[in-house]
Design a protein around this motif. Structure first.
Motif, PDB file in Angstrom:
ATOM      1  N   MET A   6       0.844  -1.177   0.000  1.00  0.00           N
ATOM      2  CA  MET A   6       0.000   0.000   0.000  1.00  0.00           C
ATOM      3  C   MET A   6       0.893   1.246   0.000  1.00  0.00           C
ATOM      4  O   MET A   6       1.881   1.308   0.704  1.00  0.00           O
ATOM      5  CB  MET A   6      -0.892   0.009   1.243  1.00  0.00           C
ATOM      6  CG  MET A   6      -1.754   1.243   1.325  1.00  0.00           C
ATOM      7  SD  MET A   6      -2.779   1.405   2.796  1.00  0.00           S
ATOM      8  CE  MET A   6      -3.867   0.031   2.624  1.00  0.00           C
ATOM      9  N   THR A   7       0.515   2.223  -0.800  1.00  0.00           N
ATOM     10  CA  THR A   7       1.290   3.462  -0.865  1.00  0.00           C
ATOM     11  C   THR A   7       0.778   4.451   0.180  1.00  0.00           C
ATOM     12  O   THR A   7      -0.352   4.350   0.664  1.00  0.00           O
ATOM     13  CB  THR A   7       1.173   4.114  -2.250  1.00  0.00           C
ATOM     14  OG1 THR A   7      -0.180   4.495  -2.464  1.00  0.00           O
ATOM     15  CG2 THR A   7       1.655   3.180  -3.342  1.00  0.00           C
ATOM     16  N   TYR A   8       1.621   5.427   0.512  1.00  0.00           N
ATOM     17  CA  TYR A   8       1.217   6.468   1.446  1.00  0.00           C
ATOM     18  C   TYR A   8       0.058   7.289   0.875  1.00  0.00           C
ATOM     19  O   TYR A   8      -0.829   7.709   1.616  1.00  0.00           O
ATOM     20  CB  TYR A   8       2.392   7.394   1.765  1.00  0.00           C
ATOM     21  CG  TYR A   8       3.512   6.724   2.524  1.00  0.00           C
ATOM     22  CD1 TYR A   8       3.284   6.118   3.756  1.00  0.00           C
ATOM     23  CD2 TYR A   8       4.804   6.705   2.023  1.00  0.00           C
ATOM     24  CE1 TYR A   8       4.313   5.511   4.458  1.00  0.00           C
ATOM     25  CE2 TYR A   8       5.841   6.110   2.714  1.00  0.00           C
ATOM     26  CZ  TYR A   8       5.588   5.519   3.940  1.00  0.00           C
ATOM     27  OH  TYR A   8       6.607   4.921   4.622  1.00  0.00           O
ATOM     28  N   SER A   9       0.049   7.492  -0.424  1.00  0.00           N
ATOM     29  CA  SER A   9      -1.032   8.268  -1.060  1.00  0.00           C
ATOM     30  C   SER A   9      -2.376   7.582  -0.889  1.00  0.00           C
ATOM     31  O   SER A   9      -3.387   8.235  -0.598  1.00  0.00           O
ATOM     32  CB  SER A   9      -0.746   8.462  -2.547  1.00  0.00           C
ATOM     33  OG  SER A   9       0.417   9.213  -2.726  1.00  0.00           O
ATOM     34  N   LEU A  10      -2.412   6.295  -1.060  1.00  0.00           N
ATOM     35  CA  LEU A  10      -3.657   5.548  -0.885  1.00  0.00           C
ATOM     36  C   LEU A  10      -4.127   5.610   0.570  1.00  0.00           C
ATOM     37  O   LEU A  10      -5.317   5.800   0.846  1.00  0.00           O
ATOM     38  CB  LEU A  10      -3.462   4.100  -1.323  1.00  0.00           C
ATOM     39  CG  LEU A  10      -4.706   3.222  -1.381  1.00  0.00           C
ATOM     40  CD1 LEU A  10      -5.750   3.823  -2.327  1.00  0.00           C
ATOM     41  CD2 LEU A  10      -4.330   1.826  -1.841  1.00  0.00           C
ATOM     42  N   LEU A  11      -3.203   5.467   1.478  1.00  0.00           N
ATOM     43  CA  LEU A  11      -3.527   5.580   2.893  1.00  0.00           C
ATOM     44  C   LEU A  11      -4.060   6.978   3.218  1.00  0.00           C
ATOM     45  O   LEU A  11      -5.025   7.130   3.971  1.00  0.00           O
ATOM     46  CB  LEU A  11      -2.284   5.270   3.735  1.00  0.00           C
ATOM     47  CG  LEU A  11      -2.450   5.315   5.240  1.00  0.00           C
ATOM     48  CD1 LEU A  11      -3.467   4.266   5.696  1.00  0.00           C
ATOM     49  CD2 LEU A  11      -1.113   5.090   5.920  1.00  0.00           C
ATOM     50  N   ASN A  12      -3.466   7.989   2.644  1.00  0.00           N
ATOM     51  CA  ASN A  12      -3.915   9.369   2.874  1.00  0.00           C
ATOM     52  C   ASN A  12      -5.339   9.596   2.396  1.00  0.00           C
ATOM     53  O   ASN A  12      -6.089  10.363   3.007  1.00  0.00           O
ATOM     54  CB  ASN A  12      -2.983  10.361   2.184  1.00  0.00           C
ATOM     55  CG  ASN A  12      -1.631  10.424   2.852  1.00  0.00           C
ATOM     56  OD1 ASN A  12      -1.476  10.057   4.013  1.00  0.00           O
ATOM     57  ND2 ASN A  12      -0.644  10.889   2.121  1.00  0.00           N
ATOM     58  N   LEU A  13      -5.723   8.954   1.296  1.00  0.00           N
ATOM     59  CA  LEU A  13      -7.086   9.116   0.785  1.00  0.00           C
ATOM     60  C   LEU A  13      -8.142   8.679   1.792  1.00  0.00           C
ATOM     61  O   LEU A  13      -9.231   9.252   1.848  1.00  0.00           O
ATOM     62  CB  LEU A  13      -7.260   8.344  -0.517  1.00  0.00           C
ATOM     63  CG  LEU A  13      -6.664   8.979  -1.756  1.00  0.00           C
ATOM     64  CD1 LEU A  13      -6.867   8.064  -2.960  1.00  0.00           C
ATOM     65  CD2 LEU A  13      -7.245  10.340  -2.015  1.00  0.00           C
ATOM     66  N   ALA A  14      -7.818   7.690   2.598  1.00  0.00           N
ATOM     67  CA  ALA A  14      -8.766   7.212   3.609  1.00  0.00           C
ATOM     68  C   ALA A  14      -9.105   8.305   4.617  1.00  0.00           C
ATOM     69  O   ALA A  14     -10.169   8.288   5.232  1.00  0.00           O
ATOM     70  CB  ALA A  14      -8.195   5.989   4.324  1.00  0.00           C
ATOM     71  N   PHE A  15      -8.224   9.273   4.765  1.00  0.00           N
ATOM     72  CA  PHE A  15      -8.463  10.371   5.699  1.00  0.00           C
ATOM     73  C   PHE A  15      -8.892  11.651   4.986  1.00  0.00           C
ATOM     74  O   PHE A  15      -9.709  12.413   5.504  1.00  0.00           O
ATOM     75  CB  PHE A  15      -7.200  10.648   6.520  1.00  0.00           C
ATOM     76  CG  PHE A  15      -6.831   9.495   7.399  1.00  0.00           C
ATOM     77  CD1 PHE A  15      -7.419   9.337   8.638  1.00  0.00           C
ATOM     78  CD2 PHE A  15      -5.912   8.556   6.977  1.00  0.00           C
ATOM     79  CE1 PHE A  15      -7.095   8.263   9.448  1.00  0.00           C
ATOM     80  CE2 PHE A  15      -5.570   7.475   7.779  1.00  0.00           C
ATOM     81  CZ  PHE A  15      -6.165   7.330   9.015  1.00  0.00           C
ATOM     82  N   LEU A  16      -8.343  11.892   3.805  1.00  0.00           N
ATOM     83  CA  LEU A  16      -8.615  13.153   3.122  1.00  0.00           C
ATOM     84  C   LEU A  16      -9.991  13.202   2.460  1.00  0.00           C
ATOM     85  O   LEU A  16     -10.595  14.270   2.374  1.00  0.00           O
ATOM     86  CB  LEU A  16      -7.513  13.449   2.110  1.00  0.00           C
ATOM     87  CG  LEU A  16      -6.144  13.730   2.733  1.00  0.00           C
ATOM     88  CD1 LEU A  16      -5.105  13.957   1.644  1.00  0.00           C
ATOM     89  CD2 LEU A  16      -6.194  14.904   3.689  1.00  0.00           C
ATOM     90  N   VAL A  17     -10.502  12.074   2.005  1.00  0.00           N
ATOM     91  CA  VAL A  17     -11.844  12.068   1.403  1.00  0.00           C
ATOM     92  C   VAL A  17     -12.906  12.413   2.449  1.00  0.00           C
ATOM     93  O   VAL A  17     -13.725  13.307   2.214  1.00  0.00           O
ATOM     94  CB  VAL A  17     -12.134  10.736   0.677  1.00  0.00           C
ATOM     95  CG1 VAL A  17     -13.599  10.629   0.297  1.00  0.00           C
ATOM     96  CG2 VAL A  17     -11.248  10.605  -0.558  1.00  0.00           C
ATOM     97  N   PRO A  18     -12.912  11.773   3.633  1.00  0.00           N
ATOM     98  CA  PRO A  18     -13.883  12.192   4.652  1.00  0.00           C
ATOM     99  C   PRO A  18     -13.680  13.647   5.097  1.00  0.00           C
ATOM    100  O   PRO A  18     -14.648  14.354   5.390  1.00  0.00           O
ATOM    101  CB  PRO A  18     -13.632  11.236   5.814  1.00  0.00           C
ATOM    102  CG  PRO A  18     -13.014  10.044   5.198  1.00  0.00           C
ATOM    103  CD  PRO A  18     -12.217  10.553   4.041  1.00  0.00           C
ATOM    104  N   ALA A  19     -12.439  14.115   5.110  1.00  0.00           N
ATOM    105  CA  ALA A  19     -12.172  15.506   5.466  1.00  0.00           C
ATOM    106  C   ALA A  19     -12.804  16.451   4.451  1.00  0.00           C
ATOM    107  O   ALA A  19     -13.389  17.479   4.815  1.00  0.00           O
ATOM    108  CB  ALA A  19     -10.670  15.755   5.558  1.00  0.00           C
ATOM    109  N   ALA A  20     -12.715  16.111   3.178  1.00  0.00           N
ATOM    110  CA  ALA A  20     -13.318  16.934   2.128  1.00  0.00           C
ATOM    111  C   ALA A  20     -14.839  16.940   2.239  1.00  0.00           C
ATOM    112  O   ALA A  20     -15.485  17.977   2.062  1.00  0.00           O
ATOM    113  CB  ALA A  20     -12.887  16.425   0.751  1.00  0.00           C
ATOM    114  N   VAL A  21     -15.421  15.790   2.555  1.00  0.00           N
ATOM    115  CA  VAL A  21     -16.870  15.712   2.736  1.00  0.00           C
ATOM    116  C   VAL A  21     -17.300  16.571   3.921  1.00  0.00           C
ATOM    117  O   VAL A  21     -18.278  17.322   3.840  1.00  0.00           O
ATOM    118  CB  VAL A  21     -17.325  14.241   2.913  1.00  0.00           C
ATOM    119  CG1 VAL A  21     -18.784  14.158   3.339  1.00  0.00           C
ATOM    120  CG2 VAL A  21     -17.088  13.466   1.630  1.00  0.00           C
ATOM    121  N   LEU A  22     -16.566  16.494   5.018  1.00  0.00           N
ATOM    122  CA  LEU A  22     -16.867  17.311   6.196  1.00  0.00           C
ATOM    123  C   LEU A  22     -16.771  18.797   5.863  1.00  0.00           C
ATOM    124  O   LEU A  22     -17.630  19.590   6.266  1.00  0.00           O
ATOM    125  CB  LEU A  22     -15.916  16.958   7.334  1.00  0.00           C
ATOM    126  CG  LEU A  22     -16.134  17.717   8.632  1.00  0.00           C
ATOM    127  CD1 LEU A  22     -17.468  17.328   9.260  1.00  0.00           C
ATOM    128  CD2 LEU A  22     -14.988  17.441   9.594  1.00  0.00           C
TER     129      LEU A  22
END
Length: 107
Positions: free
Chosen positions: A1-17
């Motif tokens: 797993m890449t760091y970018s993929l891991l980051n998406l797990a946090f950044l997508v909910p942040a964008a929705v919020l």
């Protein structure tokens, strides 16, 4: 797993919020300006301090998990926590603070 993929797990909910907060605040332009200014300041400070920390060897990354995009010697993935904090904290603050409406006087 890449760091970018891991980051998406946090950044997508942040964008929705952030989107929910933007739609619910009464002064959207002011909120977005504040969010943008906060993001700019946090990213500049992150660029400075992360480059220093990586440069002196406090932090290291496995190259095979990086995208290959760098700001100085800091990988772009290293900025995700700053983006997360700069977006989530003001969004939560605006959504969780009490309403400023004054109670009506009962006659």
């Amino acid at each position: 797993m890449t760091y970018s993929l891991l980051n998406l797990a946090f950044l997508v909910p942040a964008a929705v919020l952030a989107l929910v907060a933007t739609l619910r605040v009464p002064h959207r332009r002011r909120f977005l300006r504040g969010l943008g200014l906060t993001l700019l300041v946090v990213l500049v400070l992150t660029a400075i301090f992360d480059n220093v920390m990586i440069g002196i060897g406090l932090v290291a990354y496995e190259r095979e998990h990086l995208s290959g995009v760098f700001i100085g010697i800091a990988p772009i993935e290293d900025f995700s926590y700053a983006v997360f904090a700069a977006v989530v904290l003001p969004s939560l603050w605006s959504l969780l603070r009490p309403s400023r409406r004054r109670p009506r006087a009962h006659a």
